[in-house]
Design an enzyme around this catalytic site. Structure first.
Site, mmCIF file in Angstrom:
data_model
loop_
_atom_site.group_PDB
_atom_site.id
_atom_site.type_symbol
_atom_site.label_atom_id
_atom_site.label_comp_id
_atom_site.label_asym_id
_atom_site.label_seq_id
_atom_site.Cartn_x
_atom_site.Cartn_y
_atom_site.Cartn_z
ATOM 1 N N GLU A 263 0.847 -1.195 0.000
ATOM 2 C CA GLU A 263 0.000 0.000 0.000
ATOM 3 C C GLU A 263 0.878 1.240 0.000
ATOM 4 O O GLU A 263 1.866 1.303 0.737
ATOM 5 C CB GLU A 263 -0.891 0.080 1.247
ATOM 6 C CG GLU A 263 -2.031 -0.881 1.340
ATOM 7 C CD GLU A 263 -2.857 -0.646 2.610
ATOM 8 O OE1 GLU A 263 -2.928 0.522 3.084
ATOM 9 O OE2 GLU A 263 -3.417 -1.619 3.128
ATOM 10 N N GLU A 317 -13.546 6.138 -0.790
ATOM 11 C CA GLU A 317 -14.442 5.254 -0.036
ATOM 12 C C GLU A 317 -15.160 6.070 1.046
ATOM 13 O O GLU A 317 -14.588 6.361 2.097
ATOM 14 C CB GLU A 317 -13.641 4.106 0.568
ATOM 15 C CG GLU A 317 -12.996 3.214 -0.498
ATOM 16 C CD GLU A 317 -12.121 2.126 0.084
ATOM 17 O OE1 GLU A 317 -12.671 1.162 0.664
ATOM 18 O OE2 GLU A 317 -10.888 2.246 -0.015
ATOM 19 N N LYS A 320 -15.558 5.085 5.031
ATOM 20 C CA LYS A 320 -14.405 4.840 5.888
ATOM 21 C C LYS A 320 -14.438 5.781 7.082
ATOM 22 O O LYS A 320 -14.907 6.911 7.000
ATOM 23 C CB LYS A 320 -13.097 5.010 5.107
ATOM 24 C CG LYS A 320 -12.898 3.963 4.030
ATOM 25 C CD LYS A 320 -11.458 3.818 3.627
ATOM 26 C CE LYS A 320 -10.664 3.057 4.656
ATOM 27 N NZ LYS A 320 -9.297 2.752 4.189
ATOM 28 N N GLU A 326 -9.165 10.060 4.969
ATOM 29 C CA GLU A 326 -9.391 8.616 4.867
ATOM 30 C C GLU A 326 -10.385 8.264 3.763
ATOM 31 O O GLU A 326 -10.342 7.169 3.213
ATOM 32 C CB GLU A 326 -9.898 8.064 6.197
ATOM 33 C CG GLU A 326 -8.831 7.949 7.259
ATOM 34 C CD GLU A 326 -7.732 6.990 6.864
ATOM 35 O OE1 GLU A 326 -8.053 5.883 6.399
ATOM 36 O OE2 GLU A 326 -6.547 7.342 7.012
#
Length: 481
Positions: A263, A317, A320, A326
């Site tokens: 990641e 997203e 999250k 985030e």
């Protein structure tokens, strides 16, 4: 004429060789969001961008079926919550592999299994199950004659490092070396696998923007930082972080273990106090990283170590937890439109230019950075962040998991056997983690909310009547450290 043709052939061969020796770029496909495209549309999107690798955070049948026949190589994940079961019984591990790997491979080209994710910061204390789970999953692959095709590893966060500055002094946390890292690295060596590492230069920059050059963090032209231990000059924070992990492995005599960056990414949007989170910086980091990886070459410490890197993440997203950043690491919106335009292939790089604003990149790194990305930490100040006991166990646990995981809070002291493990209550541990996160974020607005699971107090915790005595005891201990 013949000599000219021979020269041309040699040039073409050298170009092809340089491309074949370069690294590879994949993408993390997370699904903590509403209104995402169907898995089949996602598979088509990934393929249309020239990406040939994807990493998922589970083994969802719909996703694995959609990737069948796509030619995209897939890394699946055995979630942290299944580690104990996979470690305790070989039958569980074998059945999991049969249902989630054998049932789809090779039509779906599964090339690796990530056993857990950032297990060392998992608040459920799953570290003790990791090695046994990895071995049992590998034994299952051997049973199905897939061990040569599919590698087993486990992504670690940079918080697993005790030291990361300078890179040559990189070392793992001492309490993890004998029980975890040595047996894990032995396993990776024996099975021909690699270490997965989640590396986020953004976290280090965001916490230390006054001493780390933005150009250094974004792979832009900069004077570089000389490692006082090795004499090597680093021109990117990413390379410095990766070499700190290589150095940590070398210190344990595991120079031969390869690495995959499972990641890495940069948010395109953040809260007011999240320094550096912007579309321009996200585009620069990811675009320049793609160029850095696909044009070949390793790191200063491992110049021949071409890397495979998985960008985080495919989509923004919206479900999250945590600060605004985030929810804004995505390369694409759920409607499949790009958040910003960067290439993912060597061909696309031909027309790529990093558009730098005239006011960015005016700092230089002058101070040490720890494994967690901090130059220095303080828990002093006139406000503290404590858990809201009325939020309920589910909300508190989710917030605690975020704070100690992606949030980067220092949760070492609330692990079993550590100084602040007792009182062993969810509220007490959550208060410790929330306050660590809050102080790390310089007590910025919105950093003590956690979806209603926390609130700010402005008096010493021991004098605050709403806070339980157990929580007071923990917070006061934090102030004394």
């Amino acid at each position: 004429m013949a000599r000219r043709h021979l020269t041309l052939i040699l040039v073409l061969l050298s170009v092809l060789a340089s491309h074949s020796d370069a690294g590879s770029v994949g993408v993390n496909y997370g699904r903590v969001a509403d209104n995402l495209p169907s898995a089949y549309k996602v598979a088509a999107l990934i393929k249309s961008q020239g990406l040939d690798r994807v990493k998922v955070f589970d083994s969802d049948p719909a996703v694995l079926r959609a990737l069948s026949g796509s030619g995209i190589k897939v890394t699946v994940d055995l979630p942290n919550e299944l580690l104990s079961s996979a470690a305790k019984t070989q039958m569980f591990a074998t059945n999991w592999v049969q249902r989630n790997v054998v049932a789809y491979h090779p039509n779906t080209q599964i090339e690796a299994i990530a056993v857990g994710n950032e297990v060392f910061v998992d608040t459920h204390n799953t570290t003790k199950y990791l090695i046994a789970a990895m071995k049992n999953i590998h034994t299952a692959l051997v049973k199905f004659n897939l061990a040569s095709d599919i590698k087993v590893s486990s992504p670690i966060a940079l918080s697993a490092l005790q030291n990361s500055y300078p890179s040559s002094a990189g070392s793992f946390r001492p309490e993890l070396i004998q029980p975890v890292f040595k047996p894990m690295l032995d396993f990776l060596r024996q099975t021909g696998s690699y270490l997965m590492v989640n590396a986020y230069p953004y976290f280090a920059y965001e916490s230390n923007a006054d001493v780390i050059s933005l150009d250094y963090a974004l792979f832009r032209e900069n004077p570089g930082v000389v490692d006082a231990g090795s004499g090597l000059r680093y021109f990117s924070l990413f390379d410095a972080q990766i070499d700190a992990v290589f150095a940590a492995m070398s210190a344990l005599k595991y120079n031969d273990i390869e690495m995959v960056v499972s990641e890495t990414g940069w948010p395109s949007k953040g809260d007011e106090n999240e320094i550096g989170a912007s579309i321009e910086n996200a585009a620069a980091y990811n675009g320049n990283l793609v160029r850095r990886i696909l044009t070949g070459g390793g790191t200063p410490l491992r110049p021949k170590a071409d890397l495979t890197v998985y960008l985080f993440a495919l989509f923004n997203e919206d479900r999250k937890f945590g600060p605004t950043s985030e929810r804004n690491y995505g390369l694409f919106f759920p409607n499949e439109k790009k958040v910003y335009d960067i290439p993912f292939t060597v061909e696309g790089l031909k027309n790529y230019h990093d558009h730098k604003s005239p006011v960015s990149g005016n700092h230089h790194e002058t101070a040490p950075v720890t494994g967690s990305g901090d130059v220095s930490k303080t828990l002093t100040g006139n406000t503290w962040c404590v858990a809201n006991g009325e939020a309920g166990e589910e909300k508190l646990q989710a917030a605690l998991d975020y704070a100690c995981g992606e949030g980067g809070a220092d949760c070492h002291q609330i692990q079993p056997g550590s100084t602040c493990y007792d009182p062993n209550t969810l509220e007490a541990h959550a208060s410790y983690a929330f306050n660590s996160y809050y102080q790390k974020k310089a007590r910025g607005a919105g950093t003590c909310y956690f979806g209603g699971a926390a609130y700010v107090v402005s008096q010493l915790p021991s004098k605050y009547p709403i806070t339980s005595p157990l929580v007071n005891k923990l917070l006061l201990r934090m102030l004394d450290e």
